[in-house]
Design an enzyme around this catalytic site. Structure first.
Site, mmCIF file in Angstrom:
data_model
loop_
_atom_site.group_PDB
_atom_site.id
_atom_site.type_symbol
_atom_site.label_atom_id
_atom_site.label_comp_id
_atom_site.label_asym_id
_atom_site.label_seq_id
_atom_site.Cartn_x
_atom_site.Cartn_y
_atom_site.Cartn_z
ATOM 1 N N LYS A 1 10.062 -86.910 -52.227
ATOM 2 C CA LYS A 1 9.818 -88.272 -51.768
ATOM 3 C C LYS A 1 10.903 -88.796 -50.826
ATOM 4 O O LYS A 1 10.641 -89.689 -50.016
ATOM 5 C CB LYS A 1 9.687 -89.205 -52.968
ATOM 6 C CG LYS A 1 8.462 -88.963 -53.840
ATOM 7 C CD LYS A 1 7.172 -89.328 -53.121
ATOM 8 C CE LYS A 1 5.967 -89.263 -54.034
ATOM 9 N NZ LYS A 1 4.716 -89.611 -53.330
ATOM 10 N N GLU B 1 5.888 -99.049 -53.758
ATOM 11 C CA GLU B 1 5.177 -98.866 -55.018
ATOM 12 C C GLU B 1 5.605 -97.527 -55.586
ATOM 13 O O GLU B 1 6.072 -96.659 -54.851
ATOM 14 C CB GLU B 1 3.663 -98.904 -54.808
ATOM 15 C CG GLU B 1 3.026 -97.574 -54.446
ATOM 16 C CD GLU B 1 3.517 -96.975 -53.140
ATOM 17 O OE1 GLU B 1 3.606 -95.726 -53.054
ATOM 18 O OE2 GLU B 1 3.818 -97.728 -52.200
ATOM 19 N N SER C 1 7.419 -79.860 -56.285
ATOM 20 C CA SER C 1 7.649 -81.154 -55.634
ATOM 21 C C SER C 1 8.746 -81.976 -56.289
ATOM 22 O O SER C 1 9.295 -82.887 -55.666
ATOM 23 C CB SER C 1 6.347 -81.957 -55.613
ATOM 24 O OG SER C 1 5.852 -82.153 -56.920
#
Length: 401
Positions: free
Chosen positions: A95, A117, A384
């Protein structure tokens, strides 16, 4: 939020086949157009990209390695498996790539307040981290269910200086956090930038997120040629909104010999409300500003979702994934909570790498299908994120054995 079953009228920008587009209330069209104009300028700004890649290298820790997991392969009687180690990126997940890119863009726009968010909390942590680094105010909306099950990331966000706002409306998960973030943006867009965390939403968000996350697939290409002298046979990634998967897939879309498979959350079964597998039970419609596959009933009402992993617990998917599914370029399958949990334990014990529950879904697919693959084939799984964030939830539920 209500949607519909009908294909919307064509929109000229931001389309992936028939998917994507811009579906926003009038109040948000102004800031969306401002963002689009700025993005279209920055796409060809070499100084912007130089700054972005410098931050990723010297602050984020890129490139992340490809790690062979031979004992895992042997345990599942599968092919040669390599993990793309986004868990080793600063903050522990992919991210950060997108958060740094969007926060740099916000600076160009003169916006000093960032709205985000988060579901699993990793985008929230990444955005709070980018804001701390760049001197920006950060407000993160998070469903109250996810606040409870992702407490380590809530603590991290607050420590990094972010304001975490629990959202108790609706299912109190990622969908509802996005709703509240959009409401905030509509009221404060003159001073705020909405840093959307996945390859979702109205144009230009899917394109921006894909561009920022494509560093993953570009590195895999270069590393594969260095390690194997060829491209992998298969790329695997979990798919919630789809940012880690599209970041891996995008540079390979034109390489037709490389198979692309995304893994959704099969949850506890095929009944409505028990899973978050949009391509297994969804139909096209509009949600959060884009036309894509989503889980809805015959009246166009959004269905509840379930996944053991907060980051996959969302009723829609990025429009580029919808197009890849529609054209057959990528396949999308699902695994259950129990299967993902089994893979979580197996990778931890066989390789000393604790994966996020999201990533564990991709690993679980290999546990089911790996034995049918040629032993000399090369599979790259996008790991991830790391699983530290999931441990309190699993301990509370008695799932750590």
């Amino acid at each position: 939020m209500k949607t519909n079953n009908n294909k919307p009228s064509s929109v000229s920008v931001g389309r992936y086949g028939s998917f994507g587009g811009v579906y926003l209330p009038e109040l948000l069209m102004g800031p969306q157009q401002e963002l689009t104009d700025q993005w279209n300028q920055l796409k060809t700004d070499s100084l912007f990209w130089e700054n972005f890649h410098s931050l990723l290298r010297f602050y984020g820790g890129r490139p992340t390695p490809l790690t062979q997991v031979q004992q895992y392969s042997e345990a599942i009687r599968g092919p040669r498996v390599y993990l793309k180690r986004e868990d080793l990126l600063h903050t522990g997940a992919h991210k950060l790539n997108n958060a740094l890119g969007q926060c740099l863009l916000a600076q160009k726009l003169g916006k000093k307040r960032i709205i985000a968010e988060t579901g699993a909390g990793q985008h929230g942590v990444a955005t709070a981290t980018a804001c701390a680094r760049l001197g920006l105010e950060c407000v993160v909306y998070m469903g109250s269910v996810d606040v409870h099950r992702q407490q380590p990331n809530v603590v991290k966000m607050k420590l990094l200086g972010a304001q975490v706002v629990p959202v108790s409306q609706g299912s109190a998960t990622l969908k509802d956090a996005i709703n509240e973030a959009l409401r905030d943006w509509s009221a404060t867009y003159e001073t705020s930038h909405y840093c959307l965390g996945s390859a979702l939403g109205p144009y230009p968000y899917p394109e921006m997120v894909c561009e920022f996350q494509s560093v993953i697939g570009n590195e895999v290409k270069a590393q594969s040629m260095e390690l194997f002298g060829r491209l992998p046979d298969l790329l695997l990634a979990c798919v919630g909104g789809g940012s880690n998967a599209i970041g891996l897939f995008a540079p390979f879309i034109s390489d037709l010999n490389v198979k692309l498979i995304g893994i959704e959350a099969g949850g506890n079964g095929q009944e409505a409300g028990q899973h978050a597998a949009r391509f297994q039970g969804g139909i096209p419609g509009v949600l959060h500003g884009t036309y894509t596959y989503l889980l809805q009933d015959s009246q166009g009402q959004i269905l509840p979702t379930h996944s053991i992993s907060a980051g996959l617990d969302y009723p829609a998917v990025g429009p580029q994934h919808a197009d890849l599914y529609s054209t057959g370029r990528a396949s999308y399958l699902s695994v259950t909570d129990d299967e993902a949990l089994e893979a979580f334990h197996l990778l931890s014990k066989s390789e000393g790498i604790i994966p996020a529950l999201e990533s564990s879904h991709a690993l679980a697919y290999l546990m089911k299908e790996g034995k049918t693959m040629p032993k000399d084939s090369i599979v790259v799984v996008n790991l991830s994120g790391r699983g530290d964030k999931d441990l309190p939830q699993l301990i509370e539920q008695g799932l750590i054995r």
